[in-house]
Structures are given as C-alpha cells and as structure tokens.
Design a protein around this motif. Structure first.
Motif, PDB file in Angstrom:
ATOM      1  N   GLN A   1       0.859   5.792   0.852  1.00 15.57           N
ATOM      2  CA  GLN A   1       0.282   6.780   1.662  1.00 15.57           C
ATOM      3  C   GLN A   1       1.029   8.288   0.945  1.00 15.57           C
ATOM      4  OE1 GLN A   1      -0.966   7.224   5.332  1.00 15.57           O
ATOM      5  NE2 GLN A   1      -2.329   8.112   5.207  1.00 15.57           N
TER       6      GLN A   1
ATOM      7  N   LYS B   1      -3.422  12.648   1.407  1.00 17.41           N
ATOM      8  CA  LYS B   1      -3.721  11.206   1.169  1.00 17.41           C
ATOM      9  C   LYS B   1      -4.310   9.994   2.101  1.00 17.41           C
ATOM     10  CE  LYS B   1      -3.160  12.891  -3.725  1.00 17.41           C
ATOM     11  NZ  LYS B   1      -3.069  12.655  -5.294  1.00 17.41           N
ATOM     12  N   GLN B   2      -4.702   9.443   1.573  1.00 16.13           N
ATOM     13  CA  GLN B   2      -5.807   8.267   2.293  1.00 16.13           C
ATOM     14  C   GLN B   2      -4.950   7.374   2.125  1.00 16.13           C
ATOM     15  OE1 GLN B   2      -9.932   7.091   1.479  1.00 16.13           O
ATOM     16  NE2 GLN B   2     -10.136   8.728   3.654  1.00 16.13           N
ATOM     17  N   ARG B   3      -4.391   6.032   2.454  1.00 17.39           N
ATOM     18  CA  ARG B   3      -4.022   5.314   1.862  1.00 17.39           C
ATOM     19  C   ARG B   3      -4.439   4.206   0.751  1.00 17.39           C
ATOM     20  NH1 ARG B   3      -0.728   1.363   7.054  1.00 17.39           N
ATOM     21  NH2 ARG B   3      -0.455   3.431   7.718  1.00 17.39           N
ATOM     22  N   GLU B   4      -3.571   3.602  -0.008  1.00 17.89           N
ATOM     23  CA  GLU B   4      -4.303   3.430  -0.971  1.00 17.89           C
ATOM     24  C   GLU B   4      -3.953   1.719  -1.553  1.00 17.89           C
ATOM     25  OE1 GLU B   4      -3.629   5.328  -4.845  1.00 17.89           O
ATOM     26  OE2 GLU B   4      -1.769   5.902  -4.646  1.00 17.89           O
TER      27      GLU B   4
ATOM     28  N   TYR C   1       0.643  -1.050   0.011  1.00 21.50           N
ATOM     29  CA  TYR C   1       0.245  -0.038   0.135  1.00 21.50           C
ATOM     30  C   TYR C   1       1.019   1.013  -0.092  1.00 21.50           C
ATOM     31  CZ  TYR C   1      -3.265  -3.239   1.241  1.00 21.50           C
ATOM     32  OH  TYR C   1      -4.721  -3.925   1.372  1.00 21.50           O
TER      33      TYR C   1
ATOM     34  N   TRP D   1       1.136  -4.812   9.606  1.00 24.14           N
ATOM     35  CA  TRP D   1       1.949  -3.631   8.827  1.00 24.14           C
ATOM     36  C   TRP D   1       3.386  -3.699   9.179  1.00 24.14           C
ATOM     37  CZ3 TRP D   1      -0.531  -1.314   4.763  1.00 24.14           C
ATOM     38  CH2 TRP D   1      -2.025  -1.555   5.525  1.00 24.14           C
TER      39      TRP D   1
END
Length: 121
Positions: free
Chosen positions: A39, A43-46, A37, A111
């Motif tokens: 980030q 911005k949001q984590r994608e 992922y 994570w």
C-alpha cells in the motif's frame, strides 16, 4: 492466536534488491495460500504476489520478472525477493496467510504489521 512477523524492509537505491521475510507462528494446523500486498500513500492496498501450499505462484503485472515469491512450509515462512527495484515500488508491504487452526476447520486470513520499503536515490 496466530502472528505474522515481517522483516527485511528498508531504504534502497533504484535498481537495487531487497528480500522480505514473513514468519507465521501460533496455533497453526496448516497454511494455505500466503501472499504479499503493498500500500502506497494515498492508494489502495494491492496484491503483489501469492503462493499456494503446493508452490503455484501468481504476480501482479507490475512486478513480473522482477519479484519472486517463495515459501518454506517447514518454517511457515514466505519470502519476497525484489530485484530491479523502482521508486514506484515504494510502499508498506504486508504479509498475508490463510491459516487453518484446527483440522477440518475454516480458513482464517491473518495480516502482518507491515514493513516499509523505500526506493530512492
């Protein structure tokens, strides 16, 4: 306890390449899906890419054809080969893994601490 340790981030010029690695260690019976992922600031984590234990992969549209995810199940390690990097790829990249700690037990998501990737001239 399970730890994910990432490496391979850094500064690269547009068009360049980097390879990220993420090694899982600790109380691991098996690992299901592993993924990357990212980030960016504000911005949001994608999701960038994910790979199952059987090797099936899925990618965000923004990285298809440029990034390749792979894994070494014997080493509990997942990789992300990033080619043709663009400034918009700049972000903190996080590794994620679905870990089964005991046989028949639930899947826990872990994570990594994140690694910075900066694409700039």
């Amino acid at each position: 306890q399970v730890q994910l340790v990432e490496s391979g981030g850094g500064l690269v010029q547009p068009g360049g390449s980097l390879r990220l690695s993420c090694a899982a260690s600790g109380s691991i019976f098996s690992i299901n899906a592993m993924g990357w992922y990212r980030q960016a600031p504000g911005k949001q984590r994608e999701l960038v890419a994910v790979i199952t234990s059987g090797g099936s992969t899925n990618y965000a549209d923004s990285v298809k054809g440029r990034f390749t995810i792979s894994r070494d199940n014997a080493k509990n390690t997942v990789y992300l080969q990033m080619n043709s990097l663009k400034p918009k790829d700049t972000a903190v990249y996080y590794c994620n893994a679905g870990v089964v700690v005991t046989p028949g037990g639930p899947i826990y998501r872990y994570w990594g601490q994140g690694t910075q990737v900066t694409v700039s001239s």
